[in-house]
Design a protein around this motif. Structure first.
Motif, PDB file in Angstrom:
ATOM      1  N   ASP A 208      23.363   5.082   8.287  1.00 58.35           N
ATOM      2  CA  ASP A 208      24.027   5.058   6.708  1.00 58.35           C
ATOM      3  C   ASP A 208      24.996   3.995   6.763  1.00 58.35           C
ATOM      4  O   ASP A 208      25.213   3.295   5.893  1.00 58.35           O
ATOM      5  CB  ASP A 208      24.466   6.469   6.418  1.00 58.35           C
ATOM      6  CG  ASP A 208      23.681   7.739   6.368  1.00 58.35           C
ATOM      7  OD1 ASP A 208      22.387   7.104   5.807  1.00 58.35           O
ATOM      8  OD2 ASP A 208      24.046   8.753   6.281  1.00 58.35           O
ATOM      9  N   TYR A 209      25.805   3.779   7.978  1.00 58.07           N
ATOM     10  CA  TYR A 209      26.695   2.951   8.127  1.00 58.07           C
ATOM     11  C   TYR A 209      26.043   1.277   7.861  1.00 58.07           C
ATOM     12  O   TYR A 209      26.728   0.575   7.211  1.00 58.07           O
ATOM     13  CB  TYR A 209      27.483   2.772   9.423  1.00 58.07           C
ATOM     14  CG  TYR A 209      28.170   1.819   9.923  1.00 58.07           C
ATOM     15  CD1 TYR A 209      29.433   1.548   9.229  1.00 58.07           C
ATOM     16  CD2 TYR A 209      28.093   0.724  10.685  1.00 58.07           C
ATOM     17  CE1 TYR A 209      30.464   0.496   9.535  1.00 58.07           C
ATOM     18  CE2 TYR A 209      28.808  -0.358  10.970  1.00 58.07           C
ATOM     19  CZ  TYR A 209      29.838  -0.596  10.530  1.00 58.07           C
ATOM     20  OH  TYR A 209      30.793  -1.590  10.647  1.00 58.07           O
TER      21      TYR A 209
ATOM     22  N   ARG B  76      23.317   0.814   6.464  1.00 60.02           N
ATOM     23  CA  ARG B  76      22.644   0.654   5.062  1.00 60.02           C
ATOM     24  C   ARG B  76      24.038   0.353   4.126  1.00 60.02           C
ATOM     25  O   ARG B  76      23.716  -0.640   3.166  1.00 60.02           O
ATOM     26  CB  ARG B  76      22.054   2.003   4.789  1.00 60.02           C
ATOM     27  CG  ARG B  76      21.576   1.951   3.403  1.00 60.02           C
ATOM     28  CD  ARG B  76      20.873   3.355   2.700  1.00 60.02           C
ATOM     29  NE  ARG B  76      20.021   3.195   1.500  1.00 60.02           N
ATOM     30  CZ  ARG B  76      20.663   3.381   0.428  1.00 60.02           C
ATOM     31  NH1 ARG B  76      22.094   3.781   0.197  1.00 60.02           N
ATOM     32  NH2 ARG B  76      20.078   3.090  -0.807  1.00 60.02           N
ATOM     33  N   ALA B  77      25.050   0.966   4.069  1.00 65.27           N
ATOM     34  CA  ALA B  77      26.212   0.527   3.343  1.00 65.27           C
ATOM     35  C   ALA B  77      26.631  -0.931   3.596  1.00 65.27           C
ATOM     36  O   ALA B  77      27.040  -1.535   2.661  1.00 65.27           O
ATOM     37  CB  ALA B  77      27.365   1.644   3.828  1.00 65.27           C
TER      38      ALA B  77
END
Length: 397
Positions: free
Chosen positions: A146-147, A149-150
């Protein structure tokens, strides 16, 4: 969902020496073959090639690691021929330099193109940002956390629906403490010169010998611990210098200058990481820059070992501070000395409890089969969007 029955995947990765992107390449190739498809990997090659081929994948050796424009152009032509000859269904690039040649070949042959953002690439100029953005110019971007992707969404003007987060998976058959025989651990102990009676708490830093892995922070922390009168610890650096002999010499010099020859050892490349984690009491990951995922923080947890990791990047998702390990400010020797001292003083019993919690969490969240299933589902999503998906008689995703 299903992939076409004649599905052929071509992955493009610079080399197959060591690392998370390389291991994921092998994992996905194995999953495609197990599901009845064919898997090709275009790469310079490396020590992991035998593992790839033993799983039934095919190697297409070419200099895709090169950043030379003329070589990259030649790679584009070679990949175009390979796609046409092997009737490749989808191209998956796993690094920027190979992605330029792979994207060119995919567009030339009208083949779906997917790229995995394996790292958080720095861009201090518009040219570098353009270079990094090659990973976002295909049909779909896979972010390994998720890191990551952000970061992709913040750095590039990409439709959020085009970026999917698929955390890396761990092979829980390989990283299973129940399946590691005592003789494997004993062999490593002997190879690394650790006496059977040595009862010191052992810390393992597994990763390439490169500055961003934070070895110098650990050496400085160890010097502080020794200055405080502690000698009840042993730190092991396991990894290849990959030709970085100057950095290796720098580490050796720093260890000698601090009088830590008996506390810090550089043990070189290790082929048996499950046994290495069992030989250790605590894994450490003191990266100086954020890692996009940090497999070296997840694998030891699968083996029941607590982890001390830098408090940034993907490790903030994989290590739960105070529960499965400790999150520590990067490049702060004082903080690392304190965390390592806490781990020592916690004792074997409490460390085992923390390790068990990390093992349970890893088995829930980071299974390699779940990662592979999500990746095959992403391929199916791309094929469906192109009108190329198979029927239910194809390969189950």
């Amino acid at each position: 969902m299903a992939l076409p029955p004649d599905f052929t995947l071509l992955q493009v990765v610079p080399e197959l020496e060591t690392g998370g992107a390389e291991q994921t390449t092998i994992d996905v190739a194995r999953a495609v073959i197990a599901a009845g498809g064919r898997a090709l990997v275009a790469t310079r090659g490396g020590r992991m090639t035998a593992r790839l081929e033993s799983d039934g994948a095919r190697l297409a050796q070419m200099p895709v690691q090169s950043k030379n424009p003329l070589v990259m152009l030649g790679n584009a032509a070679r990949l175009t021929d390979l796609i046409r000859t092997e009737k490749v269904s989808l191209v998956h690039a796993r690094s920027r330099a190979p992605a330029f040649a792979a994207l060119w070949a995919a567009r030339t042959t009208d083949t779906p193109f997917v790229a995995t953002y394996h790292g958080v690439y720095k861009a201090q100029s518009s040219l570098k940002r353009w270079y990094n953005a090659v990973m976002t110019r295909g049909d779909l971007v896979i972010a390994n956390s998720d890191y990551t992707r952000a970061h992709v969404l913040a750095e590039h003007r990409v439709d959020p629906d085009k970026v999917v987060s698929i955390p890396r998976g761990v092979d829980l058959d390989r990283f299973n403490p129940s399946w590691v025989t005592p003789d494997r651990v004993a062999a490593l102990r002997e190879a690394w010169g650790i006496a059977a009676r040595d009862g010191r708490t052992r810390f393992l830093l597994a990763g390439r010998l490169t500055r961003i892995k934070g070895h110098l922070t650990i050496i400085a922390a160890a010097a502080q611990m020794k200055a405080q009168g502690r000698e009840d610890f042993l730190i092991l650096f396991a990894g290849d210098d990959q030709g970085r002999s100057d950095y290796l010499d720098e580490l050796r010099g720093a260890i000698a200058a601090a009088g830590l020859d008996d506390q810090v050892r550089i043990v070189g490349h290790c082929d048996d990481m499950p046994a290495a984690y069992l030989l250790a009491d605590v894994a450490i990951l003191p990266t100086t820059v954020p890692e996009s995922f940090g497999r070296a923080a997840v694998e030891p947890q699968a083996m029941g070992r607590p982890v001390i990791a830098s408090n940034h990047g993907g490790t903030t998702e994989t290590v739960v501070d105070g529960l499965t390990g400790w999150l520590v400010a990067p490049e702060q020797p004082d903080a690392w000395a304190a965390a390592m001292t806490s781990a020592i003083e916690l004792g074997p019993g409490r460390r085992a409890e923390m390790g068990q919690t990390g093992m349970n969490r890893t088995r829930q969240l980071y299974r390699v089969d779940a990662m592979c299933a999500a990746t095959l589902a992403a391929y199916e999503q791309v094929l469906q969007a192109r009108g190329l998906s198979g029927s239910s008689s194809g390969i189950d995703a």
